[in-house]
Write a protein that holds these residues in place. Sequence first.
Motif, PDB file in Angstrom:
ATOM      1  N   MET A   1       0.836  -1.202   0.000  1.00  0.00           N
ATOM      2  CA  MET A   1       0.000   0.000   0.000  1.00  0.00           C
ATOM      3  C   MET A   1       0.869   1.251   0.000  1.00  0.00           C
ATOM      4  N   THR A   2       0.365   2.325  -0.613  1.00  0.00           N
ATOM      5  CA  THR A   2       1.153   3.539  -0.773  1.00  0.00           C
ATOM      6  C   THR A   2       1.574   4.135   0.559  1.00  0.00           C
ATOM      7  N   TRP A   3       0.645   4.172   1.522  1.00  0.00           N
ATOM      8  CA  TRP A   3       0.980   4.818   2.789  1.00  0.00           C
ATOM      9  C   TRP A   3       2.074   4.063   3.528  1.00  0.00           C
ATOM     10  N   ARG A   4       2.113   2.734   3.389  1.00  0.00           N
ATOM     11  CA  ARG A   4       3.167   1.960   4.039  1.00  0.00           C
ATOM     12  C   ARG A   4       4.513   2.243   3.395  1.00  0.00           C
ATOM     13  N   ALA A   5       4.522   2.349   2.083  1.00  0.00           N
ATOM     14  CA  ALA A   5       5.759   2.661   1.375  1.00  0.00           C
ATOM     15  C   ALA A   5       6.276   4.038   1.784  1.00  0.00           C
ATOM     16  N   LEU A   6       5.363   5.016   1.870  1.00  0.00           N
ATOM     17  CA  LEU A   6       5.756   6.365   2.258  1.00  0.00           C
ATOM     18  C   LEU A   6       6.253   6.413   3.701  1.00  0.00           C
ATOM     19  N   LEU A   7       5.547   5.718   4.602  1.00  0.00           N
ATOM     20  CA  LEU A   7       5.937   5.732   6.005  1.00  0.00           C
ATOM     21  C   LEU A   7       7.302   5.076   6.210  1.00  0.00           C
ATOM     22  N   ALA A   8       7.508   3.916   5.589  1.00  0.00           N
ATOM     23  CA  ALA A   8       8.775   3.204   5.747  1.00  0.00           C
ATOM     24  C   ALA A   8       9.931   4.022   5.179  1.00  0.00           C
ATOM     25  N   SER A   9       9.734   4.605   3.999  1.00  0.00           N
ATOM     26  CA  SER A   9      10.778   5.428   3.387  1.00  0.00           C
ATOM     27  C   SER A   9      11.029   6.688   4.219  1.00  0.00           C
ATOM     28  N   GLY A  10       9.942   7.239   4.777  1.00  0.00           N
ATOM     29  CA  GLY A  10      10.081   8.434   5.602  1.00  0.00           C
ATOM     30  C   GLY A  10      10.872   8.195   6.873  1.00  0.00           C
ATOM     31  N   LEU A  11      10.734   7.006   7.464  1.00  0.00           N
ATOM     32  CA  LEU A  11      11.497   6.694   8.675  1.00  0.00           C
ATOM     33  C   LEU A  11      13.000   6.662   8.397  1.00  0.00           C
ATOM     34  N   VAL A  12      13.377   6.053   7.277  1.00  0.00           N
ATOM     35  CA  VAL A  12      14.799   6.015   6.923  1.00  0.00           C
ATOM     36  C   VAL A  12      15.287   7.426   6.599  1.00  0.00           C
ATOM     37  N   CYS A  13      14.446   8.200   5.896  1.00  0.00           N
ATOM     38  CA  CYS A  13      14.790   9.577   5.555  1.00  0.00           C
ATOM     39  C   CYS A  13      14.995  10.415   6.823  1.00  0.00           C
ATOM     40  N   SER A 106      23.245   8.921   2.555  1.00  0.00           N
ATOM     41  CA  SER A 106      22.124   9.842   2.774  1.00  0.00           C
ATOM     42  C   SER A 106      21.569  10.360   1.452  1.00  0.00           C
ATOM     43  N   GLY A 107      22.459  10.637   0.496  1.00  0.00           N
ATOM     44  CA  GLY A 107      22.011  11.088  -0.815  1.00  0.00           C
ATOM     45  C   GLY A 107      21.177  10.037  -1.519  1.00  0.00           C
ATOM     46  N   GLY A 108      21.617   8.780  -1.429  1.00  0.00           N
ATOM     47  CA  GLY A 108      20.839   7.696  -2.022  1.00  0.00           C
ATOM     48  C   GLY A 108      19.480   7.552  -1.373  1.00  0.00           C
ATOM     49  N   ILE A 109      19.453   7.653  -0.043  1.00  0.00           N
ATOM     50  CA  ILE A 109      18.188   7.577   0.691  1.00  0.00           C
ATOM     51  C   ILE A 109      17.249   8.697   0.239  1.00  0.00           C
ATOM     52  N   TYR A 110      17.787   9.900   0.145  1.00  0.00           N
ATOM     53  CA  TYR A 110      16.970  11.084  -0.154  1.00  0.00           C
ATOM     54  C   TYR A 110      16.320  11.004  -1.530  1.00  0.00           C
ATOM     55  N   ILE A 111      17.116  10.729  -2.574  1.00  0.00           N
ATOM     56  CA  ILE A 111      16.558  10.721  -3.921  1.00  0.00           C
ATOM     57  C   ILE A 111      15.635   9.523  -4.129  1.00  0.00           C
ATOM     58  N   ALA A 112      15.950   8.385  -3.509  1.00  0.00           N
ATOM     59  CA  ALA A 112      15.078   7.215  -3.627  1.00  0.00           C
ATOM     60  C   ALA A 112      13.743   7.471  -2.931  1.00  0.00           C
ATOM     61  N   ALA A 113      13.783   8.078  -1.748  1.00  0.00           N
ATOM     62  CA  ALA A 113      12.550   8.374  -1.016  1.00  0.00           C
ATOM     63  C   ALA A 113      11.705   9.414  -1.741  1.00  0.00           C
ATOM     64  N   LEU A 114      12.346  10.429  -2.327  1.00  0.00           N
ATOM     65  CA  LEU A 114      11.596  11.414  -3.107  1.00  0.00           C
ATOM     66  C   LEU A 114      10.978  10.770  -4.339  1.00  0.00           C
ATOM     67  N   GLY A 115      11.681   9.787  -4.908  1.00  0.00           N
ATOM     68  CA  GLY A 115      11.117   9.054  -6.040  1.00  0.00           C
ATOM     69  C   GLY A 115       9.853   8.311  -5.649  1.00  0.00           C
ATOM     70  N   VAL A 116       9.844   7.716  -4.456  1.00  0.00           N
ATOM     71  CA  VAL A 116       8.646   7.042  -3.952  1.00  0.00           C
ATOM     72  C   VAL A 116       7.501   8.049  -3.818  1.00  0.00           C
ATOM     73  N   ALA A 117       7.796   9.230  -3.263  1.00  0.00           N
ATOM     74  CA  ALA A 117       6.763  10.254  -3.077  1.00  0.00           C
ATOM     75  C   ALA A 117       6.247  10.792  -4.407  1.00  0.00           C
ATOM     76  N   ALA A 118       7.144  10.949  -5.396  1.00  0.00           N
ATOM     77  CA  ALA A 118       6.748  11.520  -6.683  1.00  0.00           C
ATOM     78  C   ALA A 118       5.799  10.618  -7.456  1.00  0.00           C
ATOM     79  N   LEU A 119       5.810   9.321  -7.164  1.00  0.00           N
ATOM     80  CA  LEU A 119       4.939   8.380  -7.876  1.00  0.00           C
ATOM     81  C   LEU A 119       3.513   8.349  -7.338  1.00  0.00           C
ATOM     82  N   THR A 120       3.284   9.002  -6.213  1.00  0.00           N
ATOM     83  CA  THR A 120       1.952   8.980  -5.616  1.00  0.00           C
ATOM     84  C   THR A 120       1.074  10.083  -6.217  1.00  0.00           C
TER      85      THR A 120
END
Length: 385
Positions: A1-13, A106-120
């Motif tokens: 689910m989208t919210w789980r993906a966003l929450l998990a990525s947000g925690l690492v971010c 940190s750079g990898g985390i940031y751009i990957a997490a923003l990529g997850v957010a941009a797809l929503t």
Amino acid sequence: MTWRALLASGLVCFCAGGLYGWSALIAPLQAAYGVSTAQTGLVFSLAIASFTLSVILTPQLPWQTSTPRAVACFGLLGAVCVFAAARAQGYVPFLLWFSGGFGAASGGIYIAALGVAALTPAHRIATPAMVAAFGTGGAVFGPVWRVMDAHGVGMGGLSVLAAGLLMSSTCAAFAAAPAISEKAQPPAGSSAAHPSEGHSRKNLVVIWAVFAFGSFGGLMVLGLASKMMDAAQTSLTLASLGLAGIAIGNTSGRLSVAFLSSHLRLEQCLFLAMAITLCGLLSAVFHAGPAMLCVALILIATGYGIVASTVPVVTRSVFGAAGFQKRFSFIFTAWGVAGFFAPWAGGAMFDASDSFRLPLLISALAAVFCCLMTWQLGRQMAHDE
């Protein structure tokens, strides 16, 4: 689910955002290795350079990086690097592990997490929220490290960050990637879907300049805030509150874009950010005491936070979801350039003059130039519509 993906990525971010709490480690670093202010500024400058290089290269990898599992992989790498940095036996090994290793992770985390957010579909909310998650890390880790150092923990405080990265990355590894929604795609026939090459390049250059000059003052403050407070003879209690306020201001500015972008045009959000930044910079130059300096630094961090969230939203709006990661990876080099020169140059000028007045005035000039570039950006975006 989208919210789980966003929450998990947000925690690492959030944990990766501990990079923004770096200035709280300046005192223990100087105590451990006997380095100058310029050398401590170099730690943050090189970390930002590594961060930026990672943001550029990550979208070029031969696998999908807009997933929580990609975020988890970078998070685990960051945990290893931070743990090693906490136990480094010298300044150079610390620089390699923290600035080189953790900065890149940190750079990898940031751009990957923003990529997850941009797809929503709700990317105008998800993107600022993800950017804010990164900034929130500094709101937590900076004050924690400051207090831990006051109790003699020193560089060992980094172990807390390593543990956080390990646990959050484990959660992200089991989160499913969000499906690409049709709403996340640029409309057929739109300028975002098929921008002309010359027009696309012009947009990239202007957004790049806005990000570079708009970030300069904020990144200098994030890198040297603790030293600025020490130079003003700020007490431990006030300095800890100031660092927390800086991180909270940074985070609040980032989060506010989700609201501001629904009531203002995106270029108006940037003008607001520069107005707040200039108020803070001029107040810092002419501050009447430590308390006023803390307020000024919080204002600068708040303005920077608005810029940090608005620029990826602008990029997503102009180029669409499909072109977001690669275009933003280029635009993000502006952040890297500003982040490399601002803390390092600010520290060097302080060492030469025993004052932060000159670097603050230079940052004010950069903010004025950002306003000029924002005006040009507004004209181009109005033309696109």
